[in-house]
Design a protein around this motif. Structure first.
Motif, PDB file in Angstrom:
ATOM      1  N   UNK A   1       0.789  -1.003   0.056  1.00 53.68           N
ATOM      2  CA  UNK A   1      -0.134   0.094   0.025  1.00 53.68           C
ATOM      3  C   UNK A   1       1.065   1.359  -0.224  1.00 53.68           C
ATOM      4  N   UNK A   2       0.507   2.207  -0.779  1.00 56.00           N
ATOM      5  CA  UNK A   2       1.298   3.346  -1.033  1.00 56.00           C
ATOM      6  C   UNK A   2       0.932   4.343   0.274  1.00 56.00           C
ATOM      7  N   UNK A   3       1.883   5.045   0.575  1.00 54.82           N
ATOM      8  CA  UNK A   3       1.689   6.088   1.568  1.00 54.82           C
ATOM      9  C   UNK A   3       2.523   7.518   1.478  1.00 54.82           C
ATOM     10  N   UNK A   4       1.753   8.414   2.184  1.00 45.92           N
ATOM     11  CA  UNK A   4       2.550   9.850   1.970  1.00 45.92           C
ATOM     12  C   UNK A   4       2.965  10.473   3.359  1.00 45.92           C
ATOM     13  N   UNK A   5       4.125  11.371   3.339  1.00 45.50           N
ATOM     14  CA  UNK A   5       4.549  12.018   4.767  1.00 45.50           C
ATOM     15  C   UNK A   5       4.596  13.481   4.234  1.00 45.50           C
ATOM     16  N   UNK A   6       4.212  14.449   5.046  1.00 40.91           N
ATOM     17  CA  UNK A   6       4.841  15.675   4.962  1.00 40.91           C
ATOM     18  C   UNK A   6       5.972  16.222   5.767  1.00 40.91           C
ATOM     19  N   UNK A   7       6.991  16.418   5.170  1.00 38.56           N
ATOM     20  CA  UNK A   7       8.166  16.532   6.094  1.00 38.56           C
ATOM     21  C   UNK A   7       8.857  18.108   5.916  1.00 38.56           C
ATOM     22  N   UNK A   8       9.571  18.460   6.982  1.00 41.22           N
ATOM     23  CA  UNK A   8       9.947  19.663   6.920  1.00 41.22           C
ATOM     24  C   UNK A   8      11.487  19.694   7.210  1.00 41.22           C
ATOM     25  N   UNK A   9      12.438  20.354   6.765  1.00 42.45           N
ATOM     26  CA  UNK A   9      13.777  20.588   7.404  1.00 42.45           C
ATOM     27  C   UNK A   9      13.955  22.067   7.460  1.00 42.45           C
ATOM     28  N   UNK A  10      14.295  22.382   8.824  1.00 50.17           N
ATOM     29  CA  UNK A  10      14.312  23.954   9.199  1.00 50.17           C
ATOM     30  C   UNK A  10      15.600  24.323   9.702  1.00 50.17           C
ATOM     31  N   UNK A  11      16.035  25.390   9.389  1.00 48.11           N
ATOM     32  CA  UNK A  11      17.420  25.851   9.882  1.00 48.11           C
ATOM     33  C   UNK A  11      17.269  27.448  10.643  1.00 48.11           C
ATOM     34  N   UNK A  12      16.679  27.257  11.858  1.00 46.74           N
ATOM     35  CA  UNK A  12      16.703  28.840  12.359  1.00 46.74           C
ATOM     36  C   UNK A  12      18.294  29.451  12.848  1.00 46.74           C
ATOM     37  N   UNK A  13      18.295  30.409  12.678  1.00 44.82           N
ATOM     38  CA  UNK A  13      19.658  31.280  13.407  1.00 44.82           C
ATOM     39  C   UNK A  13      20.145  30.699  14.491  1.00 44.82           C
ATOM     40  N   UNK A  14      21.302  30.042  14.566  1.00 49.75           N
ATOM     41  CA  UNK A  14      21.944  29.321  15.732  1.00 49.75           C
ATOM     42  C   UNK A  14      23.290  30.406  16.107  1.00 49.75           C
ATOM     43  N   UNK A  15      23.119  30.677  17.422  1.00 47.82           N
ATOM     44  CA  UNK A  15      24.287  31.501  17.921  1.00 47.82           C
ATOM     45  C   UNK A  15      25.029  30.513  18.774  1.00 47.82           C
ATOM     46  N   UNK A  16      26.374  30.415  18.561  1.00 45.22           N
ATOM     47  CA  UNK A  16      27.353  29.792  19.391  1.00 45.22           C
ATOM     48  C   UNK A  16      27.272  30.071  20.795  1.00 45.22           C
ATOM     49  N   UNK A  17      27.078  28.856  21.620  1.00 43.37           N
ATOM     50  CA  UNK A  17      27.090  28.923  22.946  1.00 43.37           C
ATOM     51  C   UNK A  17      25.894  29.553  23.541  1.00 43.37           C
ATOM     52  N   UNK A  18      24.865  29.937  22.930  1.00 47.45           N
ATOM     53  CA  UNK A  18      23.535  30.621  23.494  1.00 47.45           C
ATOM     54  C   UNK A  18      22.336  29.890  23.425  1.00 47.45           C
ATOM     55  N   UNK A  19      22.590  28.894  24.458  1.00 51.35           N
ATOM     56  CA  UNK A  19      21.633  27.606  24.592  1.00 51.35           C
ATOM     57  C   UNK A  19      20.105  28.138  24.627  1.00 51.35           C
ATOM     58  N   UNK A  20      19.878  28.984  25.415  1.00 49.47           N
ATOM     59  CA  UNK A  20      18.716  29.486  26.043  1.00 49.47           C
ATOM     60  C   UNK A  20      17.827  30.093  24.571  1.00 49.47           C
ATOM     61  N   UNK A  21      18.589  31.133  24.122  1.00 55.89           N
ATOM     62  CA  UNK A  21      18.189  31.625  22.790  1.00 55.89           C
ATOM     63  C   UNK A  21      17.912  30.827  21.743  1.00 55.89           C
ATOM     64  N   UNK A  22      19.029  29.979  21.637  1.00 53.93           N
ATOM     65  CA  UNK A  22      18.808  28.893  20.754  1.00 53.93           C
ATOM     66  C   UNK A  22      17.534  28.131  20.674  1.00 53.93           C
ATOM     67  N   UNK A  23      17.406  27.578  21.939  1.00 57.27           N
ATOM     68  CA  UNK A  23      16.049  26.811  22.087  1.00 57.27           C
ATOM     69  C   UNK A  23      14.872  27.568  21.930  1.00 57.27           C
ATOM     70  N   UNK A  24      14.725  28.919  22.052  1.00 51.09           N
ATOM     71  CA  UNK A  24      13.595  29.648  21.662  1.00 51.09           C
ATOM     72  C   UNK A  24      13.518  29.674  20.182  1.00 51.09           C
ATOM     73  N   UNK A  25      14.523  29.894  19.244  1.00 54.36           N
ATOM     74  CA  UNK A  25      14.546  29.850  18.043  1.00 54.36           C
ATOM     75  C   UNK A  25      14.040  28.402  17.478  1.00 54.36           C
ATOM     76  N   UNK A  26      14.682  27.456  18.349  1.00 51.58           N
ATOM     77  CA  UNK A  26      14.121  26.183  17.706  1.00 51.58           C
ATOM     78  C   UNK A  26      12.683  25.823  17.890  1.00 51.58           C
TER      79      UNK A  26
END
Length: 267
Positions: A1-26
């Motif tokens: 049986x055939x099937x389908x899936x909607x997928x996304x690859x996303x790349x927010x702006x990540x700042x080195x070492x800024x975990x809290x703000x990175x989590x917000x952007x993620x």
């Protein structure tokens, strides 16, 4: 049986070492992909921390554990039936790993620790003990590998032979010289692997630069015939609805089968 899936690859702006703000952007990126009806959402390698650390202590300061409260916050951005894959610097006791978390709104499905470390990563992280991993997720069997893992042809092939329905691939691809008009070599490798094993692949890469490293911006969705199904929009998100043959179908009508025709004893 055939099937389908909607997928996304996303790349927010990540700042080195800024975990809290990175989590917000993620979290914002997850919410946006959910609004676009994605059922699988993939974010880059080391998305919570950034990548270009100069020494292990710096990486350790940006690491988080599997039970960090940030994960509950990110999971709450999802709706039932949606799976997310997010790269992070994992702290496990005295050890550090380059890891991808796989989770839904309701549960942590698992974590994969990168086994093939690239360049200076070997000075920062321990190597994982498996070459990619497969997780049972709401839509089926999801394979996960990280960046350099996929440049070893044995990895995506092994995952496909183990019954993976598709591959999530968080990456941080440094841009390398290439002839004008050519795709990144890592993309070409991923397309070839997807085609040779009929393994659709969702790649989330970084954009911009970090400490002088220019990223390839290779975010892409590759279908199980090895063709690009989507590349990022202006906001760094690629979304596509992929159509699949019956699960496990590797046939090439009228006479061939990608896996049935293999002759391992000759290789």
């Amino acid at each position: 049986m055939t099937w389908s899936l909607r997928v996304a690859a996303t790349s927010p702006k990540i700042r080195l070492g800024e975990v809290a703000s990175n989590v917000e952007r993620i979290r914002a990126a997850l919410e946006s992909a959910v609004a676009d009806d994605a059922e699988l959402i993939v974010l880059p390698e080391l998305a919570t921390s950034g990548y270009v650390f100069t020494e292990r202590g710096e990486a350790a300061k940006a690491s988080i554990a599997r039970d960090d409260p940030a994960w509950a916050d990110l999971a709450s951005a999802l709706v039932p039936g949606v799976t997310a894959v997010v790269g992070y610097a994992e702290r496990a006791g005295q050890h550090l790993y380059n890891t991808a978390a796989v989770f839904t709104r309701d549960r942590r499905i698992g974590d994969y620790r990168k086994s093939h470390l690239w360049g200076a990563e070997a000075l920062l992280f321990e190597s994982g003990d498996s070459a990619g991993a497969i997780f049972e997720v709401p839509f089926g069997r999801l394979a996960v590998a990280i960046c350099y893992d996929n440049e070893f042809p044995e990895v995506p092939r092994r995952l496909a032979l183990c019954g993976a329905d598709m591959l999530a691939l968080p990456v941080n691809w440094p841009r390398v010289p290439r002839p004008d008009g050519e795709r990144p070599p890592e993309t070409i490798q991923a397309m070839a692997a997807a085609r040779s094993s009929r393994l659709a692949t969702v790649i989330a890469d970084r954009s911009g630069t970090e400490r002088g490293v220019e990223w390839t911006e290779g975010t892409a969705i590759i279908n199980d015939d090895g063709w690009l199904a989507a590349v990022p929009d202006a906001y760094g998100c690629a979304v596509a609805t992929l159509a699949f043959r019956a699960r496990g179908d590797k046939s090439l009508p009228p006479h061939n089968d990608l896996f049935g025709d293999r002759r391992p004893h000759l290789y």
